[in-house]
Design a protein around this motif. Structure first.
Motif, PDB file in Angstrom:
ATOM      1  N   ALA A  80       0.587  -0.966   0.210  1.00  0.00           N
ATOM      2  CA  ALA A  80      -0.219   0.098  -0.149  1.00  0.00           C
ATOM      3  C   ALA A  80       0.646   1.954   0.171  1.00  0.00           C
ATOM      4  O   ALA A  80       0.316   2.092  -0.607  1.00  0.00           O
ATOM      5  N   VAL A  81       1.931   1.189   0.810  1.00  0.00           N
ATOM      6  CA  VAL A  81       2.887   2.538   1.081  1.00  0.00           C
ATOM      7  C   VAL A  81       3.809   2.535  -0.308  1.00  0.00           C
ATOM      8  O   VAL A  81       3.668   3.839  -1.475  1.00  0.00           O
ATOM      9  N   SER A  82       3.702   1.982  -1.197  1.00  0.00           N
ATOM     10  CA  SER A  82       4.349   1.182  -2.676  1.00  0.00           C
ATOM     11  C   SER A  82       3.661   2.291  -3.454  1.00  0.00           C
ATOM     12  O   SER A  82       4.136   2.973  -4.392  1.00  0.00           O
ATOM     13  N   MET A  83       2.476   2.641  -3.790  1.00  0.00           N
ATOM     14  CA  MET A  83       1.775   3.195  -4.127  1.00  0.00           C
ATOM     15  C   MET A  83       1.552   5.340  -4.053  1.00  0.00           C
ATOM     16  O   MET A  83       1.604   5.133  -5.046  1.00  0.00           O
ATOM     17  N   ALA A  84       2.060   5.389  -2.820  1.00  0.00           N
ATOM     18  CA  ALA A  84       2.412   7.008  -3.404  1.00  0.00           C
ATOM     19  C   ALA A  84       3.139   6.825  -4.429  1.00  0.00           C
ATOM     20  O   ALA A  84       3.764   8.278  -4.019  1.00  0.00           O
ATOM     21  N   TYR A  85       4.402   6.164  -4.195  1.00  0.00           N
ATOM     22  CA  TYR A  85       6.115   6.359  -5.678  1.00  0.00           C
ATOM     23  C   TYR A  85       5.283   6.322  -6.712  1.00  0.00           C
ATOM     24  O   TYR A  85       5.184   5.084  -7.033  1.00  0.00           O
ATOM     25  N   SER A  86       6.021   7.193  -7.486  1.00  0.00           N
ATOM     26  CA  SER A  86       5.729   6.760  -9.169  1.00  0.00           C
ATOM     27  C   SER A  86       7.128   4.903  -9.185  1.00  0.00           C
ATOM     28  O   SER A  86       7.730   4.893  -8.356  1.00  0.00           O
ATOM     29  N   PRO A  87       6.515   4.882 -10.545  1.00  0.00           N
ATOM     30  CA  PRO A  87       7.170   3.064 -10.349  1.00  0.00           C
ATOM     31  C   PRO A  87       8.393   3.697 -10.421  1.00  0.00           C
ATOM     32  O   PRO A  87       9.082   1.983 -10.484  1.00  0.00           O
ATOM     33  N   ASP A  88       9.361   4.745 -10.944  1.00  0.00           N
ATOM     34  CA  ASP A  88      10.406   4.462 -10.861  1.00  0.00           C
ATOM     35  C   ASP A  88      11.663   4.718 -10.175  1.00  0.00           C
ATOM     36  O   ASP A  88      12.360   6.361 -10.255  1.00  0.00           O
ATOM     37  N   SER A  89      10.479   5.491  -8.655  1.00  0.00           N
ATOM     38  CA  SER A  89      10.931   6.562  -7.402  1.00  0.00           C
ATOM     39  C   SER A  89      12.716   6.014  -6.784  1.00  0.00           C
ATOM     40  O   SER A  89      12.559   4.561  -7.279  1.00  0.00           O
ATOM     41  N   ARG A  90      13.467   6.443  -6.706  1.00  0.00           N
ATOM     42  CA  ARG A  90      14.002   7.064  -6.254  1.00  0.00           C
ATOM     43  C   ARG A  90      14.503   7.283  -5.054  1.00  0.00           C
ATOM     44  O   ARG A  90      14.066   8.142  -4.305  1.00  0.00           O
ATOM     45  N   TRP A  91      15.463   5.915  -3.692  1.00  0.00           N
ATOM     46  CA  TRP A  91      15.349   7.078  -2.398  1.00  0.00           C
ATOM     47  C   TRP A  91      16.767   6.953  -2.192  1.00  0.00           C
ATOM     48  O   TRP A  91      17.695   6.249  -2.238  1.00  0.00           O
ATOM     49  N   ARG A  92      17.274   7.683  -1.473  1.00  0.00           N
ATOM     50  CA  ARG A  92      18.272   7.098  -0.517  1.00  0.00           C
ATOM     51  C   ARG A  92      17.600   7.565   1.190  1.00  0.00           C
ATOM     52  O   ARG A  92      16.779   7.552   1.110  1.00  0.00           O
TER      53      ARG A  92
END
Length: 162
Positions: free
Chosen positions: A39-51
């Motif tokens: 559920a949390v992942s759906m707030a991010y774009s498919p290619d979202s980048r995190w540090r």
């Protein structure tokens, strides 16, 4: 979804106002407090980048894997976020969360995040700096039922002096 299909919209969308930035942060807080990686992942774009600290994550599949591992180690997780600043398509938040580890030791993690959003309101970048501080059980401040988000009448970070 077909390549030419419009991206789903995740309101509020940029440009952010004081009110919409606060709502975006609260929705993120509520989602993370579910401890549901999918559920949390759906707030991010498919290619979202995190540090996140010293880890680098790209895309929803890696976000789900990261969060699954995180919440398998951080028990009784409770998070509070507060907007620090915003402009255009960016929001900066400060946050704190409490959790206990497998040994039963309690921690409060303090951090800052910088967020970048696309036009549909999906987060494309997340940069998080976080420090964990051991706390005693009696020093905990985040108390609410784990089955839901932080209640509206539970104090925020500033109210708690954090």
């Amino acid at each position: 979804m077909a390549d030419n299909a419009p991206a789903p919209v995740k309101p509020p969308v940029p440009p952010f106002t004081d009110e919409s930035a606060a709502l975006k942060a609260r929705r993120a807080e509520d989602a993370w407090n579910t401890c549901d990686p999918q559920a949390v992942s759906m707030a991010y774009s498919p290619d979202s980048r995190w540090r996140n600290r010293s880890e680098f994550v790209t895309g929803r599949d890696e976000i789900v894997d990261f969060l699954t591992g995180k919440w398998s180690r951080e028990h009784e997780y409770r998070l509070i976020k507060e907007v620090w600043a915003h402009t255009g398509s960016r929001i900066a938040v400060r946050f704190a969360y409490e959790y206990r580890n497998d040994s039963g030791e309690w921690f409060r993690a303090y951090g800052n995040e910088n967020w970048q959003f696309d036009d549909s309101g999906l987060m494309t970048e997340r940069h998080a700096s976080i420090n964990d501080v051991p706390i005693r059980d009696e020093d905990r401040k985040f108390f609410w039922d784990r089955s839901g988000p932080r209640p509206a009448d539970h104090p925020g970070l500033s109210d708690l002096g954090l």
